[in-house]
Design a protein around this motif. Structure first.
Motif, PDB file in Angstrom:
ATOM      1  N   VAL A  92       0.863  -1.196   0.000  1.00 13.70           N
ATOM      2  CA  VAL A  92       0.000   0.000   0.000  1.00 13.70           C
ATOM      3  C   VAL A  92       0.892   1.236   0.000  1.00 13.70           C
ATOM      4  CG1 VAL A  92      -1.615   1.343   1.423  1.00 13.70           C
ATOM      5  CG2 VAL A  92      -1.814  -1.155   1.329  1.00 13.70           C
ATOM      6  N   PHE A  93       0.510   2.272  -0.719  1.00 16.74           N
ATOM      7  CA  PHE A  93       1.117   3.599  -0.517  1.00 16.74           C
ATOM      8  C   PHE A  93       0.096   4.687  -0.813  1.00 16.74           C
ATOM      9  CE2 PHE A  93       1.857   4.934  -4.900  1.00 16.74           C
ATOM     10  CZ  PHE A  93       1.919   3.740  -5.599  1.00 16.74           C
ATOM     11  N   GLY A  94       0.410   5.876  -0.315  1.00 18.70           N
ATOM     12  CA  GLY A  94      -0.500   7.000  -0.514  1.00 18.70           C
ATOM     13  C   GLY A  94      -1.599   7.081   0.537  1.00 18.70           C
ATOM     14  N   GLU A  95      -1.432   6.318   1.622  1.00 19.77           N
ATOM     15  CA  GLU A  95      -2.457   6.293   2.678  1.00 19.77           C
ATOM     16  C   GLU A  95      -2.283   7.441   3.676  1.00 19.77           C
ATOM     17  OE1 GLU A  95       0.370   4.954   2.793  1.00 19.77           O
ATOM     18  OE2 GLU A  95       0.841   3.806   4.587  1.00 19.77           O
ATOM     19  N   LEU A  96      -1.066   7.957   3.791  1.00 21.72           N
ATOM     20  CA  LEU A  96      -0.802   8.918   4.877  1.00 21.72           C
ATOM     21  C   LEU A  96      -1.582  10.210   4.708  1.00 21.72           C
ATOM     22  CD1 LEU A  96       3.049   8.436   5.492  1.00 21.72           C
ATOM     23  CD2 LEU A  96       1.104   7.338   6.630  1.00 21.72           C
ATOM     24  N   ALA A  97      -1.599  10.774   3.509  1.00 20.68           N
ATOM     25  CA  ALA A  97      -2.307  12.043   3.277  1.00 20.68           C
ATOM     26  C   ALA A  97      -3.800  11.895   3.532  1.00 20.68           C
ATOM     27  CB  ALA A  97      -2.061  12.535   1.853  1.00 20.68           C
ATOM     28  N   ILE A  98      -4.335  10.716   3.260  1.00 20.69           N
ATOM     29  CA  ILE A  98      -5.768  10.501   3.457  1.00 20.69           C
ATOM     30  C   ILE A  98      -6.061  10.237   4.937  1.00 20.69           C
ATOM     31  CG2 ILE A  98      -7.623   8.819   3.041  1.00 20.69           C
ATOM     32  CD1 ILE A  98      -5.342  10.078   0.280  1.00 20.69           C
ATOM     33  N   THR A 103      -1.051  17.070   3.365  1.00 21.41           N
ATOM     34  CA  THR A 103      -0.593  16.979   1.975  1.00 21.41           C
ATOM     35  C   THR A 103       0.344  15.784   1.839  1.00 21.41           C
ATOM     36  OG1 THR A 103       1.177  18.541   2.431  1.00 21.41           O
ATOM     37  CG2 THR A 103      -0.873  19.454   1.520  1.00 21.41           C
ATOM     38  N   ARG A 104       0.604  15.398   0.595  1.00 24.05           N
ATOM     39  CA  ARG A 104       1.471  14.232   0.348  1.00 24.05           C
ATOM     40  C   ARG A 104       2.830  14.437   1.014  1.00 24.05           C
ATOM     41  NH1 ARG A 104      -1.727  10.033  -1.099  1.00 24.05           N
ATOM     42  NH2 ARG A 104      -2.743  10.332  -3.126  1.00 24.05           N
ATOM     43  N   THR A 105       3.251  13.454   1.797  1.00 29.74           N
ATOM     44  CA  THR A 105       4.469  13.578   2.595  1.00 29.74           C
ATOM     45  C   THR A 105       5.724  13.221   1.812  1.00 29.74           C
ATOM     46  OG1 THR A 105       4.277  11.308   3.396  1.00 29.74           O
ATOM     47  CG2 THR A 105       3.201  13.027   4.727  1.00 29.74           C
ATOM     48  N   ALA A 106       5.591  12.656   0.633  1.00 26.93           N
ATOM     49  CA  ALA A 106       6.735  12.260  -0.192  1.00 26.93           C
ATOM     50  C   ALA A 106       6.247  12.132  -1.631  1.00 26.93           C
ATOM     51  CB  ALA A 106       7.300  10.920   0.306  1.00 26.93           C
TER      52      ALA A 106
END
Ligand code: PCG
Length: 139
Positions: A92-98, A103-106
């Motif tokens: 999984v990736f892209g879960e942190l901003a949601i 905002t996107r952290t990387a």
């Protein structure tokens, strides 16, 4: 829209793809505590997408709206130009901003042609917050 107004759409996938997504979700630190039914519903609602080698999947600092599971290929995660890690299939990736509403952290860039499964913020949050019977409409 109210949570109850959101109609979730499920996307057909092979048994193999469904299992890869489920394992990816269950291995993710932030999603492993979800109910099994929620994991299955997220899996059901993920739609397929592909990107070519070199494409930017996620740009650091952008407003995020999608969570991904990588099925094929490799991506590189960078922050302020520095490589943090590379990610392969079943992650999984892209879960942190949601999850953190930030905002996107990387940045995430495709190192090869890639195949992804994706779910958008509204559906993801609906599933995270809603329990009980979900109405499906088959795509
Ligand atoms: P998000 O939404 O911030 O977008 C970039 C993604 O890169 C992030 O979510 C994580 O899913 C993923 N990622 C993978 N490894 C790392 C890491 O070491 N640091 C950060 N910040 N993100 C990472």
């Amino acid at each position: 829209a109210k949570l109850t107004d959101v109609t979730l759409t499920s996307y057909l996938k092979t048994k193999e793809s469904g299992e890869l997504i489920q394992k990816a979700l269950m291995n993710n630190d932030f999603m492993k505590h979800l109910e099994h039914g929620q994991i299955l519903t997220i899996m059901d609602c993920m739609y397929p997408t592909t990107l070519s080698k070199g494409c930017c999947v996620i740009q650091e600092g952008d407003d995020g709206s999608t969570v991904y599971v990588l099925e094929e290929g490799m991506v590189e995660v960078t922050k302020q130009g520095k490589t943090l890690c590379t990610i392969g299939p079943g992650k999984v990736f892209g879960e942190l901003a949601i999850l953190y509403n930030c905002t996107r952290t990387a940045s995430v860039t495709a190192l090869t042609d890639i195949k992804l499964w994706a779910i958008d913020r509204q559906n993801f949050q609906t599933i995270m917050m809603r329990s009980g019977v979900i109405k499906h409409s088959q795509y």
